[in-house]
Write a protein that holds these residues in place. Sequence first.
Motif, PDB file in Angstrom:
ATOM      1  N   ALA A  27      63.561 -34.466  71.439  1.00 32.93           N
ATOM      2  CA  ALA A  27      63.944 -33.101  72.344  1.00 32.93           C
ATOM      3  C   ALA A  27      63.672 -32.955  73.603  1.00 32.93           C
ATOM      4  CB  ALA A  27      62.222 -31.471  71.863  1.00 32.93           C
ATOM      5  N   VAL A  31      64.990 -32.639  77.539  1.00 28.09           N
ATOM      6  CA  VAL A  31      64.923 -30.965  78.612  1.00 28.09           C
ATOM      7  C   VAL A  31      65.450 -30.955  80.297  1.00 28.09           C
ATOM      8  CG1 VAL A  31      62.458 -30.147  79.559  1.00 28.09           C
ATOM      9  CG2 VAL A  31      62.874 -30.353  76.936  1.00 28.09           C
ATOM     10  N   GLU A  32      65.233 -32.066  80.613  1.00 26.96           N
ATOM     11  CA  GLU A  32      65.517 -32.320  82.132  1.00 26.96           C
ATOM     12  C   GLU A  32      67.190 -32.235  82.470  1.00 26.96           C
ATOM     13  OE1 GLU A  32      63.874 -35.520  83.888  1.00 26.96           O
ATOM     14  OE2 GLU A  32      62.711 -35.656  81.986  1.00 26.96           O
ATOM     15  N   ILE A  35      68.351 -27.981  78.465  1.00 24.00           N
ATOM     16  CA  ILE A  35      67.981 -28.111  77.134  1.00 24.00           C
ATOM     17  C   ILE A  35      66.245 -27.279  76.652  1.00 24.00           C
ATOM     18  CG2 ILE A  35      68.605 -28.433  74.452  1.00 24.00           C
ATOM     19  CD1 ILE A  35      71.072 -29.415  75.556  1.00 24.00           C
ATOM     20  N   PRO A  36      66.121 -26.720  76.406  1.00 24.39           N
ATOM     21  CA  PRO A  36      64.415 -26.808  76.563  1.00 24.39           C
ATOM     22  C   PRO A  36      64.210 -27.169  74.698  1.00 24.39           C
ATOM     23  CG  PRO A  36      65.394 -24.113  76.144  1.00 24.39           C
ATOM     24  CD  PRO A  36      66.242 -25.167  76.731  1.00 24.39           C
ATOM     25  N   ASP A  37      62.403 -27.301  75.061  1.00 23.00           N
ATOM     26  CA  ASP A  37      61.896 -28.251  73.205  1.00 23.00           C
ATOM     27  C   ASP A  37      61.741 -27.150  73.236  1.00 23.00           C
ATOM     28  OD1 ASP A  37      59.816 -28.037  75.128  1.00 23.00           O
ATOM     29  OD2 ASP A  37      59.334 -29.747  74.396  1.00 23.00           O
ATOM     30  N   SER A  40      56.798 -26.615  73.733  1.00 15.68           N
ATOM     31  CA  SER A  40      55.929 -26.630  75.166  1.00 15.68           C
ATOM     32  C   SER A  40      56.134 -25.173  74.975  1.00 15.68           C
ATOM     33  CB  SER A  40      56.554 -27.539  76.091  1.00 15.68           C
ATOM     34  OG  SER A  40      56.518 -28.583  75.400  1.00 15.68           O
ATOM     35  N   ASN A 105      67.439 -34.938  68.246  1.00 18.86           N
ATOM     36  CA  ASN A 105      67.986 -34.196  69.117  1.00 18.86           C
ATOM     37  C   ASN A 105      69.639 -33.499  68.465  1.00 18.86           C
ATOM     38  OD1 ASN A 105      66.337 -34.134  70.437  1.00 18.86           O
ATOM     39  ND2 ASN A 105      67.279 -34.582  72.113  1.00 18.86           N
ATOM     40  N   ILE A 106      69.833 -32.350  68.301  1.00 20.30           N
ATOM     41  CA  ILE A 106      71.437 -31.918  67.773  1.00 20.30           C
ATOM     42  C   ILE A 106      72.397 -31.882  69.125  1.00 20.30           C
ATOM     43  CG2 ILE A 106      69.961 -31.050  65.852  1.00 20.30           C
ATOM     44  CD1 ILE A 106      71.239 -28.725  68.020  1.00 20.30           C
ATOM     45  N   ASP A 107      72.120 -32.411  70.291  1.00 14.62           N
ATOM     46  CA  ASP A 107      72.970 -31.982  71.141  1.00 14.62           C
ATOM     47  C   ASP A 107      74.572 -32.551  71.649  1.00 14.62           C
ATOM     48  OD1 ASP A 107      71.636 -33.918  72.850  1.00 14.62           O
ATOM     49  OD2 ASP A 107      70.321 -33.122  73.555  1.00 14.62           O
ATOM     50  N   HIS A 122      68.572 -35.027  62.472  1.00 15.87           N
ATOM     51  CA  HIS A 122      68.888 -33.640  62.214  1.00 15.87           C
ATOM     52  C   HIS A 122      70.504 -33.101  62.628  1.00 15.87           C
ATOM     53  CE1 HIS A 122      63.831 -33.282  63.766  1.00 15.87           C
ATOM     54  NE2 HIS A 122      64.466 -33.880  62.326  1.00 15.87           N
ATOM     55  N   GLY A 194      60.367 -38.697  74.336  1.00 19.89           N
ATOM     56  CA  GLY A 194      60.053 -37.376  74.382  1.00 19.89           C
ATOM     57  C   GLY A 194      60.023 -36.503  73.070  1.00 19.89           C
ATOM     58  N   CYS A 195      59.073 -37.078  72.049  1.00 12.46           N
ATOM     59  CA  CYS A 195      59.188 -36.757  70.770  1.00 12.46           C
ATOM     60  C   CYS A 195      57.688 -36.172  70.437  1.00 12.46           C
ATOM     61  CB  CYS A 195      59.251 -37.953  69.756  1.00 12.46           C
ATOM     62  SG  CYS A 195      60.962 -39.088  69.851  1.00 12.46           S
ATOM     63  N   ASN A 220      56.176 -39.560  77.588  1.00 11.40           N
ATOM     64  CA  ASN A 220      56.485 -38.218  76.996  1.00 11.40           C
ATOM     65  C   ASN A 220      54.847 -37.925  78.415  1.00 11.40           C
ATOM     66  OD1 ASN A 220      55.410 -35.445  76.091  1.00 11.40           O
ATOM     67  ND2 ASN A 220      56.224 -36.814  73.702  1.00 11.40           N
ATOM     68  N   ALA A 238      60.711 -37.871  81.351  1.00 15.79           N
ATOM     69  CA  ALA A 238      62.400 -39.307  80.799  1.00 15.79           C
ATOM     70  C   ALA A 238      63.038 -39.420  81.694  1.00 15.79           C
ATOM     71  CB  ALA A 238      61.868 -38.930  79.407  1.00 15.79           C
TER      72      ALA A 238
HETATM   73  P1  NAD Z   1      59.667 -30.463  70.501  1.00 21.62           P
HETATM   74  O1  NAD Z   1      59.209 -30.295  71.081  1.00 21.62           O
HETATM   75  O2  NAD Z   1      58.260 -30.729  68.836  1.00 21.62           O
HETATM   76  O3  NAD Z   1      58.476 -32.136  71.306  1.00 21.62           O
HETATM   77  C1  NAD Z   1      58.806 -32.123  72.939  1.00 21.62           C
HETATM   78  C2  NAD Z   1      57.367 -33.570  73.311  1.00 21.62           C
HETATM   79  O4  NAD Z   1      58.775 -33.852  74.570  1.00 21.62           O
HETATM   80  C3  NAD Z   1      57.105 -33.144  73.509  1.00 21.62           C
HETATM   81  O5  NAD Z   1      55.469 -33.704  72.701  1.00 21.62           O
HETATM   82  C4  NAD Z   1      57.097 -32.886  75.122  1.00 21.62           C
HETATM   83  O6  NAD Z   1      55.052 -32.788  75.215  1.00 21.62           O
HETATM   84  C5  NAD Z   1      57.728 -33.895  75.220  1.00 21.62           C
HETATM   85  N1  NAD Z   1      58.745 -33.623  76.944  1.00 21.62           N
HETATM   86  C6  NAD Z   1      58.432 -32.217  77.192  1.00 21.62           C
HETATM   87  N2  NAD Z   1      59.521 -32.644  78.060  1.00 21.62           N
HETATM   88  C7  NAD Z   1      59.556 -33.666  78.387  1.00 21.62           C
HETATM   89  C8  NAD Z   1      60.350 -34.812  79.357  1.00 21.62           C
HETATM   90  N3  NAD Z   1      60.672 -34.382  80.427  1.00 21.62           N
HETATM   91  N4  NAD Z   1      60.192 -35.872  79.437  1.00 21.62           N
HETATM   92  C9  NAD Z   1      59.824 -37.135  78.673  1.00 21.62           C
HETATM   93  N5  NAD Z   1      58.773 -35.454  77.077  1.00 21.62           N
HETATM   94  C10 NAD Z   1      59.107 -34.437  77.113  1.00 21.62           C
HETATM   95  O7  NAD Z   1      60.176 -31.543  69.658  1.00 21.62           O
HETATM   96  P2  NAD Z   1      60.608 -32.185  68.647  1.00 21.62           P
HETATM   97  O8  NAD Z   1      59.194 -33.521  68.721  1.00 21.62           O
HETATM   98  O9  NAD Z   1      61.826 -33.756  69.536  1.00 21.62           O
HETATM   99  O10 NAD Z   1      60.983 -31.470  66.768  1.00 21.62           O
HETATM  100  C11 NAD Z   1      61.763 -30.428  67.216  1.00 21.62           C
HETATM  101  C12 NAD Z   1      62.667 -30.516  66.378  1.00 21.62           C
HETATM  102  O11 NAD Z   1      64.064 -29.832  66.984  1.00 21.62           O
HETATM  103  C13 NAD Z   1      63.188 -31.525  67.321  1.00 21.62           C
HETATM  104  O12 NAD Z   1      62.717 -32.247  65.748  1.00 21.62           O
HETATM  105  C14 NAD Z   1      64.919 -31.488  66.552  1.00 21.62           C
HETATM  106  O13 NAD Z   1      65.847 -31.400  66.196  1.00 21.62           O
HETATM  107  C15 NAD Z   1      65.321 -29.921  67.980  1.00 21.62           C
HETATM  108  N6  NAD Z   1      65.108 -29.184  68.761  1.00 21.62           N
HETATM  109  C16 NAD Z   1      66.744 -30.717  69.676  1.00 21.62           C
HETATM  110  C17 NAD Z   1      66.643 -30.132  70.352  1.00 21.62           C
HETATM  111  C18 NAD Z   1      68.191 -31.041  70.946  1.00 21.62           C
HETATM  112  O14 NAD Z   1      68.788 -31.293  70.114  1.00 21.62           O
HETATM  113  N7  NAD Z   1      68.315 -31.330  72.462  1.00 21.62           N
HETATM  114  C19 NAD Z   1      66.582 -29.445  71.231  1.00 21.62           C
HETATM  115  C20 NAD Z   1      65.262 -28.295  70.444  1.00 21.62           C
HETATM  116  C21 NAD Z   1      64.591 -28.803  69.567  1.00 21.62           C
END
Ligand code: NAD
Length: 268
Positions: A27, A31-32, A35-37, A40, A105-107, A122, A194-195, A220, A238
Amino acid sequence: MGKKDDIIERAARMIDAARKVVTLTGAGISVESGIPDFRSPGGLWTRYDPVVYATFESFISDPSKFWEMAADLHPLLENAEPNPAHLALAELERLGKCDAVITQNIDHLHQRAGSTVVLELHGTYRTGTCLACRKQHTYEQIKVSAFQGEIPRCLSCGGVVKPDVVLFGEPLNASVLQRSNELASECDLMLVIGCGLEVYPAASIPTYAKRAGANIIFVNIASTPYDPIADLILLGKAGEVLPKVVEEYKKITTGGRRHFGIWKSKDN
Ligand code: NAD
């Protein structure tokens, strides 16, 4: 800890030296793009309890909760654009240095950025399947309900449509997971971007790559439980870090700083 420029150059050199590069994204890479993770501070789970809103069990017993959350999420997904990190990965693929992107990500942003080999661990928000008759629906067919926070109904039988995203407690697509694990064991460099690495089985993928002998680079903004397996950690956003790594890689490979020897004709 090395100087930032040195670390960027080391990452670029590791990419240059690698035979097969595979990327795992979470996720954080989106974020940039707005789409919020989830985990965090300020992330989605601080507003929606995943046990109530995003488990397979909760969806089956009351799908309205999920679709209520989706009404908040869908405008973000719809309006998001690939950011410089997605674009940098697509460029790496074009340069022959990203064999596949495995994403949690699903985006759909990797595909929109131009990456062509994307494994969606996912699933995707772009389609939905009727729980009663299994008819698959396009995003256009479920979008109006999704935006209004209502349960989309099957166009054939009126059943409840579930988005083709993997909810907590739901198995992953077996062939996508198997191919991801194969790629992890075949690559000699894995970029993990970003995992949070707290969601399994995705969190195990870098470990498979490491055990098979690959180098691992993490990008990260924060540390993760798997930092000890990383050969290099690039701490930063990222969207800022990855374009610099790709630029540095291009400098190394096209700027005359790498060559295999100089051939001179007799006349010279
Ligand atoms: P997570 O929220 O657990 O972790 C996100 C990670 O990204 C964190 O370690 C954080 O420190 C890091 N991060 C945040 N902003 C960043 C940036 N700008 N650059 C680099 N790193 C950054 O998310 P996850 O581990 O991906 O797991 C949550 C699950 O939820 C995912 O597997 C996914 O299926 C789903 N999800 C998807 C989306 C999407 O599709 N964009 C968004 C949110 C959640």
